[in-house]
Write a protein that holds these residues in place. Structure first.
Motif, short mmCIF file in Angstrom:
data_model
loop_
_atom_site.label_atom_id
_atom_site.label_comp_id
_atom_site.label_asym_id
_atom_site.label_seq_id
_atom_site.Cartn_x
_atom_site.Cartn_y
_atom_site.Cartn_z
N VAL A 191 -29.92 -31.09 -44.67
CA VAL A 191 -28.88 -31.98 -45.57
C VAL A 191 -29.54 -33.45 -44.68
O VAL A 191 -29.23 -34.08 -45.43
CB VAL A 191 -27.69 -31.62 -44.92
CG1 VAL A 191 -26.45 -32.66 -45.17
CG2 VAL A 191 -27.12 -30.18 -45.44
N ALA A 192 -29.76 -33.30 -43.62
CA ALA A 192 -30.15 -34.74 -42.89
C ALA A 192 -31.16 -35.41 -43.66
O ALA A 192 -31.13 -36.42 -44.04
CB ALA A 192 -30.69 -34.60 -41.69
N ALA A 235 -20.35 -34.03 -48.09
CA ALA A 235 -21.43 -33.70 -47.56
C ALA A 235 -21.41 -32.08 -47.51
O ALA A 235 -22.45 -31.27 -47.48
CB ALA A 235 -21.92 -34.21 -46.31
N SER A 236 -19.98 -31.50 -47.04
CA SER A 236 -20.04 -30.20 -47.02
C SER A 236 -20.51 -29.46 -48.22
O SER A 236 -20.75 -28.21 -47.87
CB SER A 236 -18.56 -30.17 -46.44
OG SER A 236 -17.81 -30.33 -47.95
N TYR A 288 -28.84 -27.71 -41.19
CA TYR A 288 -28.34 -29.03 -41.05
C TYR A 288 -29.42 -30.11 -41.06
O TYR A 288 -29.21 -31.37 -41.64
CB TYR A 288 -28.00 -29.11 -39.48
CG TYR A 288 -26.49 -28.50 -39.28
CD1 TYR A 288 -25.36 -29.28 -39.55
CD2 TYR A 288 -26.21 -27.69 -38.46
CE1 TYR A 288 -24.07 -28.70 -39.66
CE2 TYR A 288 -24.92 -27.06 -38.25
CZ TYR A 288 -23.85 -28.11 -38.78
OH TYR A 288 -22.88 -27.50 -38.54
N LEU A 311 -27.99 -34.14 -37.50
CA LEU A 311 -26.65 -33.55 -38.30
C LEU A 311 -26.15 -32.43 -37.24
O LEU A 311 -27.03 -31.34 -37.08
CB LEU A 311 -26.64 -33.28 -39.55
CG LEU A 311 -26.63 -34.61 -40.69
CD1 LEU A 311 -26.63 -34.18 -41.83
CD2 LEU A 311 -25.62 -35.68 -40.29
N PHE A 356 -24.41 -28.74 -47.81
CA PHE A 356 -24.43 -27.77 -46.67
C PHE A 356 -24.19 -26.30 -47.25
O PHE A 356 -24.68 -25.46 -47.01
CB PHE A 356 -23.73 -27.88 -45.36
CG PHE A 356 -23.86 -27.26 -44.34
CD1 PHE A 356 -24.61 -27.53 -43.21
CD2 PHE A 356 -23.41 -25.93 -44.00
CE1 PHE A 356 -25.22 -26.84 -42.23
CE2 PHE A 356 -23.80 -25.13 -42.95
CZ PHE A 356 -24.68 -25.61 -41.98
N SER A 376 -27.77 -27.57 -34.80
CA SER A 376 -27.96 -29.17 -35.46
C SER A 376 -29.26 -29.30 -36.03
O SER A 376 -30.43 -28.26 -35.52
CB SER A 376 -27.78 -30.07 -34.27
OG SER A 376 -28.86 -29.92 -33.36
N LEU A 414 -21.65 -34.22 -39.44
CA LEU A 414 -21.77 -33.91 -41.00
C LEU A 414 -20.25 -34.06 -41.58
O LEU A 414 -19.93 -34.70 -42.52
CB LEU A 414 -22.11 -32.55 -41.29
CG LEU A 414 -22.59 -32.13 -42.65
CD1 LEU A 414 -23.82 -31.18 -42.78
CD2 LEU A 414 -21.20 -31.64 -43.48
N GLY A 426 -14.75 -30.36 -43.01
CA GLY A 426 -15.69 -29.90 -41.97
C GLY A 426 -15.45 -28.41 -41.49
O GLY A 426 -16.41 -27.73 -40.69
#
Lengths: 182, 411
Positions: A135-136, A107-108, A132, A152, A111, A61, A157, A54
């Motif tokens: 991604v959510a 998840a990075s 963010y 997120l 993003f 967010s 994240l 991260g």
């Protein structure tokens, strides 16, 4: 001149070149001196990449609702209303195959890629909040995190454990070790 | 303009003279030899232009594939290629966000992260370093992906099945030499290479490879890089999958760990038969293909034909190429064009008398590490057929009795 002799000669010349650099500089500390020092502000303008822990994630967010809104007008044209992909637009399904979001190890990666390269015709235009949110939305939509209210930020994240993470291995035929990857 | 007018006037005069001469000429007697008239002057030197172009009759062009024009690429016409060098204009391409044409005076390379002194280099700076030129192949690891499970079509050409590999002479600066200017910290184990295209394509490269033979490249085949090949600056990571040879290179960051970028985890990773997915499988393994005779060609009756093709390995030099005309039952060693370069296309040739019967042509290379190119059966044991990347299996072309050649799988 035979090919063998030519190669031998090339080898000799490259040894001669490396020797001449030895002689060029009086000490190992001495340099060519090319290039300018990079100012931290300048580095920050380009240093957008994100690590799996991260680090590098920006402030801000976004939630599923924001992501859904952005997806509708920035992504759906190519990726499809249901993430099914529109091959004529060059996009494959995000539910299966190589682009399967559920199968990503971190998840990075998602993003980082969205912020770096999407939307295809206008990359770099999404805000941090929007990224963010996307991604959510994508994690909720693909069932990785079933939560319509998912929000997120950098901290949440980074804490996501993707379900397929343990299935990623390094190539046993290559020279990498587990330590290389940490 | 004046030159063109003069030329036209001269042509008119020549034409008039020629027709009056024809009127005056007497019929030739039986003994008299009539010389073949000389060819007309053709195009003028001015018309040839300042950058030479191929003949309009020369065949061989790139095969472009893209749904949206921004993501996709073009394939090299391998069956119409000769020797080992791919002309820059026929080099394969894969793009992820269009093709920028960046003014070199605006382009900069930022190097930062685990270095003592982060720096920014202009193209002028980079070109002041001592230069090297090396011949290397470049291959997309997706080359042959559509042939994985079964032949995509009997009429798939070698350009379609194998056209994402090319070979050039590249000129630039060893990356280690540039990094030494900044001082590499001992904990640096990985390098992120990032392009300045719209997608800011990024890949993690292990430092041992960077130190070994990676180099910054500004020229290809004796001229500056083409925009499609990353003008004004690209990275070359010899023998590693094409995607890592980042074009329009503008940033390098050193770190103690890899980034696991989307390119690495979603695209350029290989599923294994056990459901695991291999990341960082960088090497392009030993591979070869017969470029002639190949699919959609027709042999004009029994007799002599040269079987020729290319072989390459991301781990070193090609040591040997064996050719079979009976689907792998028996093999003959082909002649290799010398000198053989490290991590470069190597041309092989084998004289062949075709007896007019059905024949299945295959080539199988062995590199100087001893790695032998696998057939499909052997490859399936290593990688899952859904993986599709790093397909380096033996290719089969079947010469049918009527001389037509088709694309087949023959283990």
């Amino acid at each position: 001149m035979s090919a063998h002799k030519t190669l031998k000669l090339i080898g000799f010349v490259s040894i001669a070149i490396s020797l001449s650099f030895g002689a060029l500089f009086a000490s190992a500390q001495e340099k060519f001196g090319f290039g300018k020092p990079a100012h931290p502000d300048e580095i920050a303008r380009y240093n957008s990449d994100i690590h799996t822990d991260g680090s590098g994630l920006p402030d801000g967010s976004g939630d599923v609702a924001l992501g859904a809104e952005i997806y509708e007008y920035q992504c759906a044209l190519c990726h499809g209303e249901e993430l099914e992909g529109v091959p004529e637009m060059g996009a494959n399904s995000l539910h299966e195959g190589r682009r399967d979001i559920k199968k990503l190890p971190y998840a990075s990666s998602l993003f980082d890629f969205i912020r770096r390269a999407m939307p295809l015709t206008d990359p770099g235009t999404l805000s941090n909040d929007e990224t963010y949110g996307l991604v959510a939305f994508l994690l909720n939509e693909t069932g990785v995190i079933k939560d319509d209210n998912l929000t997120l930020d950098a901290k949440s994240l980074a804490a996501i454990k993707m379900p397929n993470r343990q299935n990623f291995i390094i190539d046993p035929a290559s020279r990498f070790t587990a330590e290389d990857l940490q | 303009m004046t030159q063109v007018n003069k030329t036209n006037r001269r042509r008119f005069l020549q034409a008039s003279l020629a027709s009056s001469a024809a009127l005056l000429a007497k019929p030739a007697s039986a003994q008299e030899v009539v010389l073949q008239p000389a060819r007309s002057t053709g195009r003028t030197i001015f018309e040839a232009g300042e950058y030479g172009m191929p003949s309009e009759f020369a065949t061989g062009s790139r095969l472009i594939g893209s749904a949206n024009g921004l993501h996709g690429g073009a394939r090299t016409p391998l069956s119409e290629s000769h020797g080992i060098i791919t002309p820059s204009g026929l080099h394969f391409e894969v793009h992820h966000g269009g093709v920028p044409d960046i003014p070199p005076h605006e382009h900069k390379l930022l190097i930062h992260g685990m270095v003592d002194n982060p720096k920014i280099f202009t193209m002028e700076d980079i070109m002041r370093f001592p230069s090297v030129s090396r011949i290397h192949f470049l291959e997309c690891s997706g080359n042959g992906e559509q042939e994985w499970s079964s032949p995509s079509s009997p009429t798939t050409t070698v350009q379609q099945s194998h056209g994402l590999t090319s070979c050039s002479e590249w000129t630039g600066v060893p990356l280690k030499m540039v990094l030494d200017e900044l001082g590499i910290k001992t904990e640096a184990k990985w390098l992120l290479a990032e392009g300045d295209d719209s997608s800011r394509m990024g890949r993690s490269i292990p430092m041992w490879k960077v130190i070994d033979d990676a180099f910054l490249v500004y020229a290809q085949n004796g001229e500056f890089l083409r925009p499609e090949q990353g003008f004004p600056l690209r990275l070359l990571v010899p023998g590693f999958e094409g995607n890592m040879n980042v074009k329009w290179l503008h940033r390098l960051e050193l770190s103690d760990k890899p980034w696991w970028t989307h390119q690495e985890v979603a695209r350029y990773s290989d599923p294994r038969p056990n459901g695991k997915k291999v990341v960082f499988s960088f090497y392009m393994d030993a591979k070869s293909v017969i470029t002639s005779p190949s699919s959609t060609m027709t042999l004009n009756g029994p007799g002599f034909y040269e079987i020729t093709g290319i072989a390459w390995s991301g781990r070193g030099k090609v040591a040997k190429v064996d050719v079979s005309t009976d689907g792998g039952a028996t093999w003959q060693e082909a002649n290799l064009q010398t000198p053989i370069f490290n991590k470069a296309h190597t041309r092989f040739r084998l004289p062949w008398m075709w007896d007019g019967k059905e024949a299945t042509l295959q080539s199988r290379t062995t590199d100087d590490t001893g790695y032998v190119q696998p057939n499909y059966e052997q490859l399936y044991a290593l990688q899952s057929p859904i993986g599709m990347m790093h397909n380096h299996a033996i290719q089969s072309w079947r010469v049918q009795q009527d001389g037509t050649v088709i694309n087949v799988h023959h283990v």
